[in-house]
Design a protein around this motif. Structure first.
Motif, PDB file in Angstrom:
ATOM      1  N   ALA A   1      36.301 -15.162  -0.663  1.00  0.00           N
ATOM      2  CA  ALA A   1      37.339 -16.134  -0.312  1.00  0.00           C
ATOM      3  C   ALA A   1      36.825 -17.084   0.757  1.00  0.00           C
ATOM      4  CB  ALA A   1      38.589 -15.414   0.174  1.00  0.00           C
ATOM      5  N   MET A   2      36.044 -16.542   1.692  1.00  0.00           N
ATOM      6  CA  MET A   2      35.520 -17.386   2.766  1.00  0.00           C
ATOM      7  C   MET A   2      34.538 -18.423   2.227  1.00  0.00           C
ATOM      8  SD  MET A   2      35.192 -14.436   5.609  1.00  0.00           S
ATOM      9  CE  MET A   2      36.578 -13.330   5.818  1.00  0.00           C
ATOM     10  N   PHE A   3      33.704 -18.006   1.280  1.00  0.00           N
ATOM     11  CA  PHE A   3      32.786 -18.962   0.648  1.00  0.00           C
ATOM     12  C   PHE A   3      33.561 -19.963  -0.207  1.00  0.00           C
ATOM     13  CE2 PHE A   3      29.539 -15.478   1.174  1.00  0.00           C
ATOM     14  CZ  PHE A   3      28.820 -16.133   2.158  1.00  0.00           C
TER      15      PHE A   3
ATOM     16  N   ALA B   1      33.848 -28.506   1.451  1.00  0.00           N
ATOM     17  CA  ALA B   1      32.779 -29.410   1.003  1.00  0.00           C
ATOM     18  C   ALA B   1      33.309 -30.381  -0.045  1.00  0.00           C
ATOM     19  CB  ALA B   1      31.613 -28.600   0.448  1.00  0.00           C
ATOM     20  N   ALA B   2      34.209 -29.922  -0.902  1.00  0.00           N
ATOM     21  CA  ALA B   2      34.815 -30.816  -1.900  1.00  0.00           C
ATOM     22  C   ALA B   2      35.637 -31.897  -1.210  1.00  0.00           C
ATOM     23  CB  ALA B   2      35.685 -30.017  -2.869  1.00  0.00           C
ATOM     24  N   LEU B   3      36.350 -31.533  -0.155  1.00  0.00           N
ATOM     25  CA  LEU B   3      37.124 -32.514   0.602  1.00  0.00           C
ATOM     26  C   LEU B   3      36.185 -33.532   1.278  1.00  0.00           C
ATOM     27  CD1 LEU B   3      39.903 -33.415   1.645  1.00  0.00           C
ATOM     28  CD2 LEU B   3      39.553 -31.880   3.572  1.00  0.00           C
ATOM     29  N   THR B   4      35.059 -33.036   1.773  1.00  0.00           N
ATOM     30  CA  THR B   4      34.056 -33.921   2.377  1.00  0.00           C
ATOM     31  C   THR B   4      33.512 -34.897   1.335  1.00  0.00           C
ATOM     32  OG1 THR B   4      33.447 -32.153   3.901  1.00  0.00           O
ATOM     33  CG2 THR B   4      31.896 -33.953   3.684  1.00  0.00           C
ATOM     34  N   ALA B   5      33.276 -34.400   0.122  1.00  0.00           N
ATOM     35  CA  ALA B   5      32.796 -35.269  -0.956  1.00  0.00           C
ATOM     36  C   ALA B   5      33.852 -36.307  -1.325  1.00  0.00           C
ATOM     37  CB  ALA B   5      32.422 -34.431  -2.174  1.00  0.00           C
ATOM     38  N   ALA B   6      35.128 -35.887  -1.316  1.00  0.00           N
ATOM     39  CA  ALA B   6      36.207 -36.816  -1.662  1.00  0.00           C
ATOM     40  C   ALA B   6      36.325 -37.930  -0.627  1.00  0.00           C
ATOM     41  CB  ALA B   6      37.532 -36.063  -1.767  1.00  0.00           C
ATOM     42  N   LEU B   7      35.916 -37.645   0.597  1.00  0.00           N
ATOM     43  CA  LEU B   7      35.945 -38.674   1.645  1.00  0.00           C
ATOM     44  C   LEU B   7      34.736 -39.594   1.590  1.00  0.00           C
ATOM     45  CD1 LEU B   7      37.241 -36.508   4.637  1.00  0.00           C
ATOM     46  CD2 LEU B   7      38.522 -38.188   3.289  1.00  0.00           C
ATOM     47  N   GLY B   8      33.816 -39.322   0.650  1.00  0.00           N
ATOM     48  CA  GLY B   8      32.696 -40.214   0.423  1.00  0.00           C
ATOM     49  C   GLY B   8      31.413 -39.830   1.137  1.00  0.00           C
ATOM     50  N   ALA B   9      31.341 -38.634   1.694  1.00  0.00           N
ATOM     51  CA  ALA B   9      30.122 -38.215   2.389  1.00  0.00           C
ATOM     52  C   ALA B   9      29.039 -37.879   1.370  1.00  0.00           C
ATOM     53  CB  ALA B   9      30.405 -37.005   3.269  1.00  0.00           C
ATOM     54  N   GLY B  10      27.800 -37.903   1.821  1.00  0.00           N
ATOM     55  CA  GLY B  10      26.668 -37.615   0.951  1.00  0.00           C
ATOM     56  C   GLY B  10      26.497 -36.113   0.724  1.00  0.00           C
ATOM     57  N   VAL B  11      25.447 -35.768  -0.019  1.00  0.00           N
ATOM     58  CA  VAL B  11      25.190 -34.379  -0.392  1.00  0.00           C
ATOM     59  C   VAL B  11      24.858 -33.524   0.826  1.00  0.00           C
ATOM     60  CG1 VAL B  11      23.695 -32.856  -1.747  1.00  0.00           C
ATOM     61  CG2 VAL B  11      24.476 -35.030  -2.711  1.00  0.00           C
ATOM     62  N   VAL B  12      24.055 -34.050   1.735  1.00  0.00           N
ATOM     63  CA  VAL B  12      23.641 -33.275   2.918  1.00  0.00           C
ATOM     64  C   VAL B  12      24.850 -32.930   3.790  1.00  0.00           C
ATOM     65  CG1 VAL B  12      22.252 -33.301   5.018  1.00  0.00           C
ATOM     66  CG2 VAL B  12      21.288 -34.130   2.859  1.00  0.00           C
TER      67      VAL B  12
ATOM     68  N   GLN C   1      27.922 -32.678   2.856  1.00  0.00           N
ATOM     69  CA  GLN C   1      28.735 -31.737   2.081  1.00  0.00           C
ATOM     70  C   GLN C   1      28.195 -30.319   2.233  1.00  0.00           C
ATOM     71  OE1 GLN C   1      29.070 -32.970  -2.046  1.00  0.00           O
ATOM     72  NE2 GLN C   1      29.218 -35.119  -1.433  1.00  0.00           N
ATOM     73  N   PHE C   2      26.876 -30.194   2.088  1.00  0.00           N
ATOM     74  CA  PHE C   2      26.247 -28.883   2.200  1.00  0.00           C
ATOM     75  C   PHE C   2      26.412 -28.321   3.615  1.00  0.00           C
ATOM     76  CE2 PHE C   2      22.591 -26.084   2.919  1.00  0.00           C
ATOM     77  CZ  PHE C   2      22.818 -25.148   1.906  1.00  0.00           C
ATOM     78  N   LEU C   3      26.265 -29.164   4.619  1.00  0.00           N
ATOM     79  CA  LEU C   3      26.417 -28.719   6.009  1.00  0.00           C
ATOM     80  C   LEU C   3      27.848 -28.256   6.293  1.00  0.00           C
ATOM     81  CD1 LEU C   3      24.241 -31.363   7.918  1.00  0.00           C
ATOM     82  CD2 LEU C   3      23.684 -28.965   7.416  1.00  0.00           C
ATOM     83  N   VAL C   4      28.833 -28.958   5.740  1.00  0.00           N
ATOM     84  CA  VAL C   4      30.238 -28.542   5.903  1.00  0.00           C
ATOM     85  C   VAL C   4      30.465 -27.200   5.218  1.00  0.00           C
ATOM     86  CG1 VAL C   4      32.613 -29.095   5.199  1.00  0.00           C
ATOM     87  CG2 VAL C   4      31.186 -30.843   6.279  1.00  0.00           C
ATOM     88  N   PHE C   5      29.914 -27.051   4.011  1.00  0.00           N
ATOM     89  CA  PHE C   5      30.034 -25.775   3.295  1.00  0.00           C
ATOM     90  C   PHE C   5      29.478 -24.632   4.133  1.00  0.00           C
ATOM     91  CE2 PHE C   5      27.787 -22.659   0.581  1.00  0.00           C
ATOM     92  CZ  PHE C   5      28.895 -22.032   0.007  1.00  0.00           C
ATOM     93  N   VAL C   6      28.268 -24.811   4.652  1.00  0.00           N
ATOM     94  CA  VAL C   6      27.620 -23.760   5.443  1.00  0.00           C
ATOM     95  C   VAL C   6      28.393 -23.514   6.737  1.00  0.00           C
ATOM     96  CG1 VAL C   6      25.542 -23.168   6.737  1.00  0.00           C
ATOM     97  CG2 VAL C   6      25.350 -24.113   4.436  1.00  0.00           C
ATOM     98  N   ALA C   7      28.796 -24.567   7.430  1.00  0.00           N
ATOM     99  CA  ALA C   7      29.482 -24.421   8.716  1.00  0.00           C
ATOM    100  C   ALA C   7      30.817 -23.699   8.556  1.00  0.00           C
ATOM    101  CB  ALA C   7      29.684 -25.789   9.362  1.00  0.00           C
TER     102      ALA C   7
ATOM    103  N   ALA D   1      31.491 -19.932   9.888  1.00  0.00           N
ATOM    104  CA  ALA D   1      32.560 -19.788  10.888  1.00  0.00           C
ATOM    105  C   ALA D   1      33.590 -18.752  10.442  1.00  0.00           C
ATOM    106  CB  ALA D   1      33.219 -21.133  11.153  1.00  0.00           C
ATOM    107  N   LEU D   2      33.964 -18.808   9.180  1.00  0.00           N
ATOM    108  CA  LEU D   2      34.932 -17.829   8.672  1.00  0.00           C
ATOM    109  C   LEU D   2      34.348 -16.421   8.685  1.00  0.00           C
ATOM    110  CD1 LEU D   2      36.506 -19.841   5.718  1.00  0.00           C
ATOM    111  CD2 LEU D   2      37.618 -19.156   7.838  1.00  0.00           C
ATOM    112  N   LEU D   3      33.076 -16.304   8.305  1.00  0.00           N
ATOM    113  CA  LEU D   3      32.441 -14.984   8.307  1.00  0.00           C
ATOM    114  C   LEU D   3      32.351 -14.412   9.722  1.00  0.00           C
ATOM    115  CD1 LEU D   3      29.581 -15.430   5.698  1.00  0.00           C
ATOM    116  CD2 LEU D   3      31.554 -13.927   5.510  1.00  0.00           C
ATOM    117  N   VAL D   4      32.038 -15.272  10.680  1.00  0.00           N
ATOM    118  CA  VAL D   4      31.846 -14.793  12.054  1.00  0.00           C
ATOM    119  C   VAL D   4      33.175 -14.480  12.737  1.00  0.00           C
ATOM    120  CG1 VAL D   4      31.035 -15.494  14.348  1.00  0.00           C
ATOM    121  CG2 VAL D   4      29.610 -15.900  12.341  1.00  0.00           C
ATOM    122  N   PHE D   5      34.180 -15.315  12.532  1.00  0.00           N
ATOM    123  CA  PHE D   5      35.424 -15.160  13.290  1.00  0.00           C
ATOM    124  C   PHE D   5      36.532 -14.442  12.525  1.00  0.00           C
ATOM    125  CE2 PHE D   5      33.395 -18.911  15.253  1.00  0.00           C
ATOM    126  CZ  PHE D   5      33.223 -18.382  16.524  1.00  0.00           C
ATOM    127  N   VAL D   6      36.687 -14.686  11.246  1.00  0.00           N
ATOM    128  CA  VAL D   6      37.808 -14.124  10.497  1.00  0.00           C
ATOM    129  C   VAL D   6      37.481 -12.757   9.906  1.00  0.00           C
ATOM    130  CG1 VAL D   6      39.358 -14.514   8.539  1.00  0.00           C
ATOM    131  CG2 VAL D   6      38.729 -16.405  10.010  1.00  0.00           C
TER     132      VAL D   6
END
Length: 136
Positions: free
Chosen positions: A23-25, A32-43, A45-51, A55-60
């Motif tokens: 669920a966290m992934f 990342a999909a929301l980042t793509a919808a806002l027009g951001a590039g691939v890099v 998007q990937f950074l948002v996915f990882v971040a 963050a969810l894995l570490v805190f939640v």
């Protein structure tokens, strides 16, 4: 579009295995999909996915596992009898007597030696010592 497919794809093993990490992934992929919808590039998007995923894995995740491990406070055996109400069957005093506790006859003794409880009276079980209930 690919991030949404990834989110759905990560949701399938979540349903099958009930592992909250999927669920966290999936949430990370949704971010990342929301980042793509806002027009951001691939890099980005990937950074948002990882971040978001990290963050969810570490805190939640620790909070979720702590809640899963806790479970309900279920008292069984003798522990479940302590605090129960019983009915005196034979006079109970500091020496002994009999009570009906959860449909069973138990030997009982008054917690305070000077106390006397007559048949038909309701008492509370304070402690179980061996096969004897201490009552008040």
């Amino acid at each position: 579009m690919w991030w949404l497919l990834a989110a759905v794809g990560l949701g399938i093993p979540l349903v099958i295995t009930a592992m909250p990490e999927f669920a966290m992934f999936a949430i990370g992929a949704g971010a990342a999909a929301l980042t793509a919808a806002l027009g951001a590039g691939v890099v980005p998007q990937f950074l948002v996915f990882v971040a978001v995923s990290v963050a969810l894995l570490v805190f939640v995740r620790p909070i979720a596992y702590r809640q899963l491990q806790k479970g309900p406070a279920l008292r069984t055996g003798i522990e479940a009898l302590e605090g129960a109400t019983a009915v005196v069957q034979e006079k109970v005093d500091g020496e002994g007597g009999r009570i009906k506790l959860n449909g069973e006859i138990w030997s009982a003794r008054a917690l305070h030696p000077g106390s006397v409880y007559e048949p038909g009276q309701q008492v509370d079980v304070v402690e179980i010592q061996g096969a004897t209930a201490l009552v008040v």
